[in-house]
Each structure stands twice: as structure tokens, then as C-alpha cells.
Design a protein around this motif. Structure first.
Motif, PDB file in Angstrom:
ATOM      1  N   ALA A  52       0.814  -1.224   0.000  1.00 16.45           N
ATOM      2  CA  ALA A  52       0.000   0.000   0.000  1.00 16.45           C
ATOM      3  C   ALA A  52       0.839   1.262   0.000  1.00 16.45           C
ATOM      4  CB  ALA A  52      -0.925  -0.011   1.217  1.00 16.45           C
ATOM      5  N   PHE A 103      -2.456   5.653   1.304  1.00 15.55           N
ATOM      6  CA  PHE A 103      -2.372   4.282   0.792  1.00 15.55           C
ATOM      7  C   PHE A 103      -2.767   4.221  -0.680  1.00 15.55           C
ATOM      8  CE2 PHE A 103      -3.361   2.722   5.312  1.00 15.55           C
ATOM      9  CZ  PHE A 103      -2.013   2.540   5.597  1.00 15.55           C
ATOM     10  N   ASP A 104      -2.076   3.371  -1.427  1.00 13.16           N
ATOM     11  CA  ASP A 104      -2.413   3.123  -2.832  1.00 13.16           C
ATOM     12  C   ASP A 104      -3.402   1.950  -2.878  1.00 13.16           C
ATOM     13  OD1 ASP A 104      -2.570   2.544  -5.515  1.00 13.16           O
ATOM     14  OD2 ASP A 104      -0.414   2.762  -5.897  1.00 13.16           O
ATOM     15  N   GLU A 105      -4.682   2.275  -2.833  1.00 17.07           N
ATOM     16  CA  GLU A 105      -5.721   1.234  -2.785  1.00 17.07           C
ATOM     17  C   GLU A 105      -5.713   0.364  -4.037  1.00 17.07           C
ATOM     18  OE1 GLU A 105      -7.542   0.537  -0.276  1.00 17.07           O
ATOM     19  OE2 GLU A 105      -7.319   2.290   1.037  1.00 17.07           O
ATOM     20  N   ASP A 106      -5.445   0.985  -5.191  1.00 19.25           N
ATOM     21  CA  ASP A 106      -5.422   0.213  -6.434  1.00 19.25           C
ATOM     22  C   ASP A 106      -4.291  -0.811  -6.427  1.00 19.25           C
ATOM     23  OD1 ASP A 106      -7.572   1.604  -7.396  1.00 19.25           O
ATOM     24  OD2 ASP A 106      -6.373   3.045  -8.527  1.00 19.25           O
ATOM     25  N   VAL A 164      -3.041  -2.296  -3.823  1.00 18.96           N
ATOM     26  CA  VAL A 164      -3.440  -3.380  -2.930  1.00 18.96           C
ATOM     27  C   VAL A 164      -4.414  -4.320  -3.648  1.00 18.96           C
ATOM     28  CG1 VAL A 164      -4.636  -3.956  -0.786  1.00 18.96           C
ATOM     29  CG2 VAL A 164      -3.078  -2.005  -0.849  1.00 18.96           C
ATOM     30  N   ARG A 222      -8.687  -9.764   1.283  1.00 15.67           N
ATOM     31  CA  ARG A 222      -9.393  -8.564   0.818  1.00 15.67           C
ATOM     32  C   ARG A 222     -10.249  -7.976   1.946  1.00 15.67           C
ATOM     33  NH1 ARG A 222     -11.562 -10.757  -3.143  1.00 15.67           N
ATOM     34  NH2 ARG A 222     -10.054 -10.172  -4.750  1.00 15.67           N
ATOM     35  N   TRP A 271      -8.066  -6.269   4.597  1.00 15.26           N
ATOM     36  CA  TRP A 271      -7.616  -4.930   4.232  1.00 15.26           C
ATOM     37  C   TRP A 271      -8.761  -3.912   4.266  1.00 15.26           C
ATOM     38  CZ3 TRP A 271      -3.611  -1.919   3.984  1.00 15.26           C
ATOM     39  CH2 TRP A 271      -3.716  -0.703   3.300  1.00 15.26           C
ATOM     40  N   GLU A 272      -9.876  -4.245   3.661  1.00 18.18           N
ATOM     41  CA  GLU A 272     -10.962  -3.280   3.513  1.00 18.18           C
ATOM     42  C   GLU A 272     -11.710  -3.011   4.812  1.00 18.18           C
ATOM     43  OE1 GLU A 272     -13.435  -4.788   0.408  1.00 18.18           O
ATOM     44  OE2 GLU A 272     -11.973  -4.385  -1.184  1.00 18.18           O
ATOM     45  N   GLY A 320      -6.810  -1.723   6.729  1.00 15.03           N
ATOM     46  CA  GLY A 320      -6.740  -0.449   6.022  1.00 15.03           C
ATOM     47  C   GLY A 320      -7.264   0.721   6.844  1.00 15.03           C
TER      48      GLY A 320
END
Length: 409
Positions: free
Chosen positions: A321, A347-350, A352, A369, A372-373, A377
């Protein structure tokens, strides 16, 4: 005898026998017609014995007599609607050969109806018409009540198959392609409804990879509506519309709770438990095999066979991230860079999302997933948004697999 102790007599004789006795008692069938029935019966028995075996053996002739009685009984009861007076007249006006043929034709039409709710059912699994007739007329003589029950069951199968083909056609799937799947209607309908529940422009059936996304979307969706299908059903044949509306209710009541409770990985992998719940396009077998192998190699390089541990997953995700090369265990300088990069760009969500899809093995993807979500995150974003070095470093040391000791406050 009191009314509550009265006995009801059940006539277990074949319907043909009951009709013949009644017709003789009432005079509908006279002696001349009775003689004709004897001649017709003898001829019909020989014909049936010849068709199913040989007329030269007594057991075959006795079986043929049972077959004739069964076929004529079926025709008389079906054509009269069970009204004995009407059946009397049929027995008077029609030959036994004609009635026998009528009964056999009904059984042939019954045989042609599907025994399963299966698309493109291979004919190898269907007993031959002759075997079916043999079983229904002598081995286990069919009654009209059994015939009606079996006919209704098979008709329901046909309605399900027709509705499934209609639904697949709306999703752009050709009938010939669907026939090659040899899959049960319920699995196909469940898959189609999952797509229609979660996608605005639904098309085709899903592979395993697409199922992961659909499963996650279904979990997040608050409602349980199918607007696209509702619009389609406005112009659908009445039978199709009625059946698919029932299937929508069943999906919401029975299938959606499974999706919300059980991970996509477990549903796909645990076919013993969830067999037939969904249909996965056969092309996805190769897809998932190659994907698993590639992911396993990359994941092992990063995690060193520790990828099932949450603290390792957390460290890897935070490094991805923040643009760092992920490793199994954080060095202190890695933790410092995570903090610095987060404060600069967040954070670079894309990144991740791409990492989870292309590197994390299939069996971990749904859980990682969600980790993180829903957990890591949001929490890390709060903890790293601080000027307190000790607090931040302690958080990373507690959350991730770390190579340095926690500094006391």
C-alpha cells in the motif's frame, strides 16, 4: 356400526376389471360385445408378448396379459376422467387394441419428458422407451394416480429447463453451449441470479475469478432486488415469469444467507458441502489451476511459507500500500518508510487490489481482501496519521511480523 367406526372398502382391482364388471351389470356391454372383447384381448396379448419377448412361452403370455390390462386401464381412466359410466361407454365403443395403444402412447409421451432438471441430459442416462414400457406395464404396473404424479413431476422438470434456457438466452448464452455443460437447472439459475443481483449489465456465466467478485459484491449489497430480471420478466411467457419469481424468493431465502456466511473460497473448494449450489464455467478449471500455481510461487517467495499468518499478511499489505517491496518480516527501516510514505501520499488502494488479485493465492484472496478493507486499512490509516514515533512504531510492531523489539513507553 357407528359412523366413526365405519369401514371404507378400497377396490384394488385394475380399473379395466372394475369397468368391465360395471358395464356388464348395467348392460352397457352385452354378450356379443363381451365375446368381441375376448377375441380382442387374445390378439392383444399375443401382440404384446411378441413385442416384449416371445408368444411361445407361457410366462411371456401371462406378463402380456398384465401389460394389456395395465394399458387399457390407463386409457380408460385417463379418457373418462375416472367416471365409471363414461368408461363403460368407452369400453363398449373402442376396441381393446385401440385402448391398449392409447395407454401405450401416454406412456411414450411420459417417457419423453425429462426425469431430471438437467440441461442437455445425455441420452445414455435415459432408459430406452421399450424398457420404460416394460417396467410400467408388468414389472411394476403403473396406476393412473402414479401416472399423474410422475407426469406432474416431469412436467415441472420441463418447465425448469425451459425457464433456464430462457434466462441463459437473456444473458447471451446459446442453447447448444448450455447443453454441453450437462448441469442442473438449480445451479445455473443460482449463478444467473447472483449475477443479476450484483451487476448492472449482466452477461454470460461466471468463471471462478468472476465469482470471487460477485460473492464480495453480494455480501456488500444491502438489498436483495433484481431490477434487470424484473424488467425482463414483464415480457416473459407467463410460466417462465411465475417460476423465476419463485426462484428469486428461494435465492434470497436460501442461497443469499450462505453467501453472506460462507467465504467464496470455501464455497468453491468444498464441493462436498456445496455441490450444485453454483455452476462454474468449465474453462475456469484451467484458469484457476494456472492462477493457483503462479500465485503460490510468488506468494511463497514473499512470505516464506508463512502466508497463512495474519501478522505476515498485514506487513505485506502495508508495504504494498505504500509502494515498498513486500517481505515476510518488517525491518525497522521498513516500518519507518511505511509511515513516511503514508504521510506523503496515503495508501495506494489500487495497488493493494491488484496485489490481492494477482499475487495472493486463491484460497486466501477473500479473507485478505476483507482484512484490508474492513480491518487493517481503516485502522492503519488512523494509527499512522500521528506525530508520535513511539506510538506508530509500536503499532506496526504489534500488527505486523517485525524483526525489532517493541520500545517501552
Amino acid at each position: 356400526m357407528s359412523a366413526d367406526r365405519a369401514l371404507t372398502t378400497v377396490d384394488t382391482r385394475p380399473y379395466f376389471e372394475r369397468v368391465l364388471c360395471h358395464a356388464l351389470q348395467t348392460g352397457v356391454v352385452d354378450n356379443a360385445r363381451l365375446d368381441a372383447l375376448r377375441r380382442e384381448g387374445a390378439k392383444g396379448i399375443v401382440q404384446l408378448a411378441t413385442y416384449f419377448g416371445t408368444p411361445n412361452l407361457r410366462p411371456e403370455l401371462e406378463a402380456a396379459r398384465t401389460r394389456l390390462v395395465t394399458l387399457v386401464s390407463l386409457a380408460l381412466e385417463a379418457e373418462s376422467g375416472g367416471k365409471i359410466d363414461v368408461a363403460d361407454q368407452l369400453l363398449r365403443d373402442k376396441t381393446l387394441l385401440a385402448l391398449s395403444k392409447s395407454g401405450a402412447d401416454r406412456l411414450r409421451k411420459l417417457h419423453a419428458l425429462p426425469t431430471e432438471r438437467l440441461l442437455g441430459a445425455p441420452e445414455i442416462f435415459r432408459e430406452s422407451e421399450k424398457d420404460f414400457l416394460a417396467k410400467c406395464t408388468a414389472e411394476s404396473p403403473i396406476t393412473y394416480a402414479r401416472y399423474l404424479a410422475e407426469h406432474a413431476s416431469r412436467e415441472r422438470n420441463r418447465h425448469y429447463i425451459d425457464a433456464t434456457y430462457w434466462l441463459l438466452a437473456k444473458l447471451g448464452v446459446e442453447k447448444d453451449d448450455a447443453d454441453e455443460w450437462h448441469v442442473f437447472c438449480e445451479s445455473t439459475i443460482n449463478s444467473a441470479l447472483l449475477i443479476l443481483l450484483t451487476e448492472r449489465k449482466p452477461a454470460g456465466l461466471f468463471s471462478v475469478d468472476r465469482f470471487m467478485k460477485l460473492h464480495e459484491a453480494a455480501r456488500k449489497k444491502r438489498g436483495a432486488d433484481f431490477p434487470t430480471l424484473e424488467a425482463w420478466l414483464e415480457e416473459a411467457p407467463p410460466g417462465v415469469s411465475k417460476l423465476l419469481r419463485r426462484e428469486m424468493e428461494r435465492f434470497v431465502a436460501e442461497v443469499l444467507p450462505v453467501i453472506r456466511e460462507i467465504s467464496a473460497t470455501e464455497i468453491y473448494r468444498n464441493q462436498d458441502r456445496f455441490s450444485g449450489l453454483f455452476f462454474f464455467d468449465t474453462s475456469s478449471v484451467t484458469e484457476i489451476t494456472h492462477h493457483d500455481k503462479a500465485c503460490a510461487e510468488a506468494w511463497t517467495r514473499i512470505t516464506g511459507n508463512q502466508g497463512e499468518h495474519t501478522d505476515v499478511q498485514c506487513g505485506v499489505l502495508l508495504m504494498v500500500a505504500t509502494g515498498l517491496e513486500p517481505t515476510r518480516s518488517l525491518l525497522k527501516r521498513d516500518a519507518t518508510l511505511i509511515w513516511e510514505h503514508f504521510r506523503e501520499t496515503g495508501f495506494d488502494e489500487d495497488a493493494v487490489a491488484r496485489f490481492i488479485e494477482t499475487v495472493v493465492p486463491f484460497e486466501y484472496q477473500s479473507d485478505v481482501r476483507r482484512l484490508w478493507e474492513d480491518d487493517l486499512g481503516p485502522e492503519a490509516a488512523l494509527q499512522l496519521d500521528s506525530d508520535d514515533t513511539t506510538l506508530v512504531m509500536n503499532y506496526l510492531q504489534e500488527t505486523c511480523r517485525a524483526s525489532w523489539k517493541k520500545k517501552p513507553r
